[in-house]
Motif scaffolding. Structure first.
Motif, PDB file in Angstrom:
ATOM      1  N   ARG A 189       0.838  -1.212   0.000  1.00 49.17           N
ATOM      2  CA  ARG A 189       0.000   0.000   0.000  1.00 49.17           C
ATOM      3  C   ARG A 189       0.867   1.254   0.000  1.00 49.17           C
ATOM      4  O   ARG A 189       0.387   2.342   0.218  1.00 49.17           O
ATOM      5  CB  ARG A 189      -0.930  -0.010   1.219  1.00 49.17           C
ATOM      6  CG  ARG A 189      -1.916  -1.193   1.184  1.00 49.17           C
ATOM      7  CD  ARG A 189      -3.071  -0.962   2.143  1.00 49.17           C
ATOM      8  NE  ARG A 189      -2.613  -0.921   3.515  1.00 49.17           N
ATOM      9  CZ  ARG A 189      -2.540  -1.984   4.308  1.00 49.17           C
ATOM     10  NH1 ARG A 189      -2.857  -3.179   3.835  1.00 49.17           N
ATOM     11  NH2 ARG A 189      -2.134  -1.869   5.536  1.00 49.17           N
ATOM     12  N   GLY A 190       2.220   1.123  -0.170  1.00 44.18           N
ATOM     13  CA  GLY A 190       3.107   2.273  -0.271  1.00 44.18           C
ATOM     14  C   GLY A 190       3.891   2.580   0.972  1.00 44.18           C
ATOM     15  O   GLY A 190       4.636   3.553   0.996  1.00 44.18           O
ATOM     16  N   TYR A 191       3.782   1.780   1.995  1.00 43.90           N
ATOM     17  CA  TYR A 191       4.546   2.018   3.224  1.00 43.90           C
ATOM     18  C   TYR A 191       5.951   1.444   3.105  1.00 43.90           C
ATOM     19  O   TYR A 191       6.188   0.506   2.342  1.00 43.90           O
ATOM     20  CB  TYR A 191       3.832   1.384   4.427  1.00 43.90           C
ATOM     21  CG  TYR A 191       2.533   2.066   4.788  1.00 43.90           C
ATOM     22  CD1 TYR A 191       2.529   3.233   5.556  1.00 43.90           C
ATOM     23  CD2 TYR A 191       1.306   1.550   4.347  1.00 43.90           C
ATOM     24  CE1 TYR A 191       1.339   3.856   5.883  1.00 43.90           C
ATOM     25  CE2 TYR A 191       0.112   2.171   4.667  1.00 43.90           C
ATOM     26  CZ  TYR A 191       0.138   3.323   5.440  1.00 43.90           C
ATOM     27  OH  TYR A 191      -1.026   3.921   5.766  1.00 43.90           O
ATOM     28  N   THR A 192       6.902   2.107   3.895  1.00 37.50           N
ATOM     29  CA  THR A 192       8.290   1.627   3.929  1.00 37.50           C
ATOM     30  C   THR A 192       8.736   1.450   5.378  1.00 37.50           C
ATOM     31  O   THR A 192       8.080   1.948   6.303  1.00 37.50           O
ATOM     32  CB  THR A 192       9.237   2.629   3.237  1.00 37.50           C
ATOM     33  OG1 THR A 192       9.156   3.880   3.927  1.00 37.50           O
ATOM     34  CG2 THR A 192       8.844   2.834   1.796  1.00 37.50           C
ATOM     35  N   ILE A 193       9.911   0.808   5.559  1.00 32.98           N
ATOM     36  CA  ILE A 193      10.474   0.598   6.911  1.00 32.98           C
ATOM     37  C   ILE A 193      11.906   1.123   6.885  1.00 32.98           C
ATOM     38  O   ILE A 193      12.681   0.797   5.996  1.00 32.98           O
ATOM     39  CB  ILE A 193      10.494  -0.886   7.286  1.00 32.98           C
ATOM     40  CG1 ILE A 193       9.067  -1.464   7.261  1.00 32.98           C
ATOM     41  CG2 ILE A 193      11.101  -1.089   8.670  1.00 32.98           C
ATOM     42  CD1 ILE A 193       9.011  -2.956   7.476  1.00 32.98           C
ATOM     43  N   ALA A 194      12.204   2.004   7.892  1.00 35.24           N
ATOM     44  CA  ALA A 194      13.555   2.578   7.998  1.00 35.24           C
ATOM     45  C   ALA A 194      14.367   1.784   9.010  1.00 35.24           C
ATOM     46  O   ALA A 194      13.888   1.475  10.105  1.00 35.24           O
ATOM     47  CB  ALA A 194      13.451   4.050   8.390  1.00 35.24           C
ATOM     48  N   TYR A 195      15.667   1.496   8.607  1.00 37.08           N
ATOM     49  CA  TYR A 195      16.572   0.749   9.499  1.00 37.08           C
ATOM     50  C   TYR A 195      17.803   1.600   9.787  1.00 37.08           C
ATOM     51  O   TYR A 195      18.349   2.252   8.901  1.00 37.08           O
ATOM     52  CB  TYR A 195      17.050  -0.555   8.846  1.00 37.08           C
ATOM     53  CG  TYR A 195      15.976  -1.599   8.695  1.00 37.08           C
ATOM     54  CD1 TYR A 195      15.723  -2.498   9.731  1.00 37.08           C
ATOM     55  CD2 TYR A 195      15.222  -1.693   7.543  1.00 37.08           C
ATOM     56  CE1 TYR A 195      14.746  -3.468   9.590  1.00 37.08           C
ATOM     57  CE2 TYR A 195      14.238  -2.657   7.400  1.00 37.08           C
ATOM     58  CZ  TYR A 195      14.013  -3.555   8.442  1.00 37.08           C
ATOM     59  OH  TYR A 195      13.056  -4.502   8.307  1.00 37.08           O
TER      60      TYR A 195
ATOM     61  N   VAL B  66      15.249  -1.330  13.678  1.00 31.79           N
ATOM     62  CA  VAL B  66      14.119  -0.626  13.042  1.00 31.79           C
ATOM     63  C   VAL B  66      13.939   0.737  13.713  1.00 31.79           C
ATOM     64  O   VAL B  66      13.932   0.832  14.947  1.00 31.79           O
ATOM     65  CB  VAL B  66      12.829  -1.453  13.160  1.00 31.79           C
ATOM     66  CG1 VAL B  66      11.649  -0.680  12.568  1.00 31.79           C
ATOM     67  CG2 VAL B  66      13.008  -2.790  12.448  1.00 31.79           C
ATOM     68  N   VAL B  67      13.853   1.789  12.911  1.00 26.80           N
ATOM     69  CA  VAL B  67      13.665   3.150  13.443  1.00 26.80           C
ATOM     70  C   VAL B  67      12.166   3.368  13.655  1.00 26.80           C
ATOM     71  O   VAL B  67      11.362   3.311  12.719  1.00 26.80           O
ATOM     72  CB  VAL B  67      14.233   4.212  12.477  1.00 26.80           C
ATOM     73  CG1 VAL B  67      13.986   5.606  13.041  1.00 26.80           C
ATOM     74  CG2 VAL B  67      15.722   3.947  12.257  1.00 26.80           C
ATOM     75  N   LYS B  68      11.812   3.608  14.967  1.00 27.10           N
ATOM     76  CA  LYS B  68      10.402   3.812  15.308  1.00 27.10           C
ATOM     77  C   LYS B  68      10.097   5.267  15.640  1.00 27.10           C
ATOM     78  O   LYS B  68       8.927   5.680  15.713  1.00 27.10           O
ATOM     79  CB  LYS B  68      10.020   2.937  16.493  1.00 27.10           C
ATOM     80  CG  LYS B  68      10.152   1.454  16.197  1.00 27.10           C
ATOM     81  CD  LYS B  68       9.779   0.647  17.420  1.00 27.10           C
ATOM     82  CE  LYS B  68       9.916  -0.842  17.167  1.00 27.10           C
ATOM     83  NZ  LYS B  68       9.546  -1.636  18.365  1.00 27.10           N
ATOM     84  N   SER B  69      11.142   6.076  15.886  1.00 26.08           N
ATOM     85  CA  SER B  69      10.920   7.468  16.302  1.00 26.08           C
ATOM     86  C   SER B  69      12.006   8.336  15.702  1.00 26.08           C
ATOM     87  O   SER B  69      13.155   7.909  15.541  1.00 26.08           O
ATOM     88  CB  SER B  69      10.930   7.574  17.829  1.00 26.08           C
ATOM     89  OG  SER B  69      10.910   8.923  18.232  1.00 26.08           O
ATOM     90  N   VAL B  70      11.601   9.624  15.396  1.00 26.49           N
ATOM     91  CA  VAL B  70      12.564  10.593  14.884  1.00 26.49           C
ATOM     92  C   VAL B  70      13.643  10.846  15.909  1.00 26.49           C
ATOM     93  O   VAL B  70      14.790  11.166  15.579  1.00 26.49           O
ATOM     94  CB  VAL B  70      11.844  11.898  14.464  1.00 26.49           C
ATOM     95  CG1 VAL B  70      12.841  12.960  14.040  1.00 26.49           C
ATOM     96  CG2 VAL B  70      10.868  11.618  13.354  1.00 26.49           C
ATOM     97  N   ALA B  71      13.283  10.672  17.175  1.00 26.58           N
ATOM     98  CA  ALA B  71      14.250  10.949  18.252  1.00 26.58           C
ATOM     99  C   ALA B  71      15.434   9.986  18.219  1.00 26.58           C
ATOM    100  O   ALA B  71      16.461  10.273  18.810  1.00 26.58           O
ATOM    101  CB  ALA B  71      13.541  10.881  19.608  1.00 26.58           C
TER     102      ALA B  71
END
Length: 450
Positions: free
Chosen positions: A402-408, A413-418
């Protein structure tokens, strides 16, 4: 200029010494006196004082001359000395230089003999406790004596005549003269390196001078130290030497030594014949006595009528046989009855019926088990399908469609900008691959965050 009239002590002493040496009466003098202050140096020199009731004379006997003295000089002895008198320059006194010495009143050989005998006796070399026993039937005999002469001939002839089974080995030895002592000692020591049962040491008769080697201390100690029993056979019956006292056995003559060393063949044969006669006599008496006892037994009443002995036993055997047959028949019948009863019990308790019923029950249980297993597999298959659909719906890959991605960040896995700082590198996982990105700016949605 006036001449000095004074002489030095050395010059005066030399002058006096020349006077002594020039006097022919002092070159070869015979002096009798008593020994005093006797000192025997380790070099062999003998220093002593010769005295009488009125005067004393210092004297010395050098080792070369001292070796000719048969006895040991001791203080208190009266001796006859031949020598010369001169001045000893170092002390400035005159003294006697002895060339020969003899005991006064008794012979030198006798004195030396008594001195050594007393010394060795004090050390215990003559004690009976040290005497070694002799074997009754020796196999090997060593003979230490001169290889030629009457002594060795008499010994060998006597040994062969009396006991030819013994092996005789001659050790050729000097038994007289300057080298005799060393030769005797060496032969005794050599014999001790072999397995001899008896050793004969000796020689034929002669003067005391001829026999003197057997009165020397070295020979006495060699005999004492021998592990082989030693028979001393020196000279004739009247001759006695130190070797006779030390030896384990003393023989009057060499022939007597051979007789003492071995038994007599004739005596042994006579003894064997005597033993054989005694054995025959004993065997004959025993046989005669046993025959008499046997005749007495066989002529007694029971053996004279042997049928009376076994008649009662025959009757007992017949009765026992009848009883045994009856008992066997009865036991056979009882066994057959017990066997029939057991067969009936086994037939009523046969396991065949139980096996048939168990087979039916087993078949029923097998069908029931198959049904339960089939139903259980069906239920488990339905549960697995439901779980797979749930997992598929929750799969992140479906979300990425559906267009979602996952940042590592690395493997995390990156869950927060912090969690991210500017300039850090990230890996962006997408549906059909991944991207590497560098953070240039952080945008926080919550106030108060940087």
């Amino acid at each position: 200029m006036a001449t000095d009239p004074y002489l030095s002590v050395k010059a005066l002493t030399k002058y006096i010494k020349k006077k002594f040496d020039a006097d022919p009466h002092l070159r070869d003098v015979y002096v009798k006196g008593e020994l005093s202050n006797v000192k025997i140096h380790t070099s062999g020199h003998i220093y002593f004082t010769l005295k009488d009731n009125s005067a004393r004379l210092p004297a010395v006997m050098f080792s070369a001359n001292a070796r000719t003295v048969k006895f040991k000089p001791e203080s208190g002895m009266t001796v006859l000395i031949r020598g010369d008198v001169t001045v000893y320059e170092a002390s400035g006194q005159y003294q006697l230089y002895a060339q020969s010495m003899q005991a006064d009143g008794i012979g030198d050989y006798y004195l030396a003999f008594e001195q050594l005998k007393e010394k060795l006796a004090a050390e215990g070399l003559f004690n009976a406790v040290h005497k070694k026993p002799f074997p009754r039937f020796p196999r090997k005999i060593a003979v230490v004596t001169a290889p030629t002469g009457a002594a060795v001939r008499d010994i060998c002839i006597t040994l062969h005549r009396r006991y030819p089974l013994a092996k005789i080995v001659i050790y050729p030895t000097l038994v007289q003269g300057a080298q005799a002592v060393q030769s005797i000692v060496q032969s005794i020591q050599a014999a001790n390196k072999s397995d001899y049962d008896v050793m004969i040491v000796g020689r034929g008769g002669g003067s005391i001078e001829d026999l003197w080697a057997f009165n020397e201390e070295a020979v006495a100690r060699a005999i004492f130290q021998s592990r082989i029993p030693v028979i001393s056979a020196v000279g004739h019956e009247t001759d006695t030497t130190i070797a006779d006292f030390v030896a384990d056995l003393r023989a009057a003559t060499p022939t007597a030594a051979a007789e003492l060393a071995v038994p007599s063949k004739a005596e042994l044969l006579e003894r064997l014949l005597s033993y054989r006669t005694a054995m025959y006599r004993m065997a004959s008496n025993t046989i005669t006595k046993d025959k008499t006892a046997l005749n007495r037994v066989t002529s007694s009443m029971p053996f004279a009528y042997p049928d009376r002995l076994y008649r009662p036993f025959i009757e007992r055997v017949e009765r026992a046989t009848d009883s045994l047959q009856r008992e066997v028949i009865q036991n056979y019948r009882r066994s057959r009855e017990r066997h029939a009863n057991i067969e009936k019990q086994l037939a009523s308790r046969s396991p065949i019926n139980s096996i048939k019923q168990s087979s039916v029950d087993l078949e029923h249980l097998q069908k029931r088990l198959d049904g339960l297993i089939s139903q259980s597999l069906k239920n488990r298959s339905q549960q697995l399908s439901s779980a797979m659909r749930t997992l598929d719906a929750l799969s992140p890959l479906k979300i990425m469609d559906r267009g979602y991605t996952i940042a590592y960040k690395g493997s995390q896995v990156v869950k927060s900008v912090a969690q991210i700082e500017e300039g850090e590198k990230l890996t962006i996982a997408m549906k059909d691959g991944s991207l590497s990105a560098t953070v240039t700016e952080r945008i926080l949605t919550n106030k108060g965050d940087n």
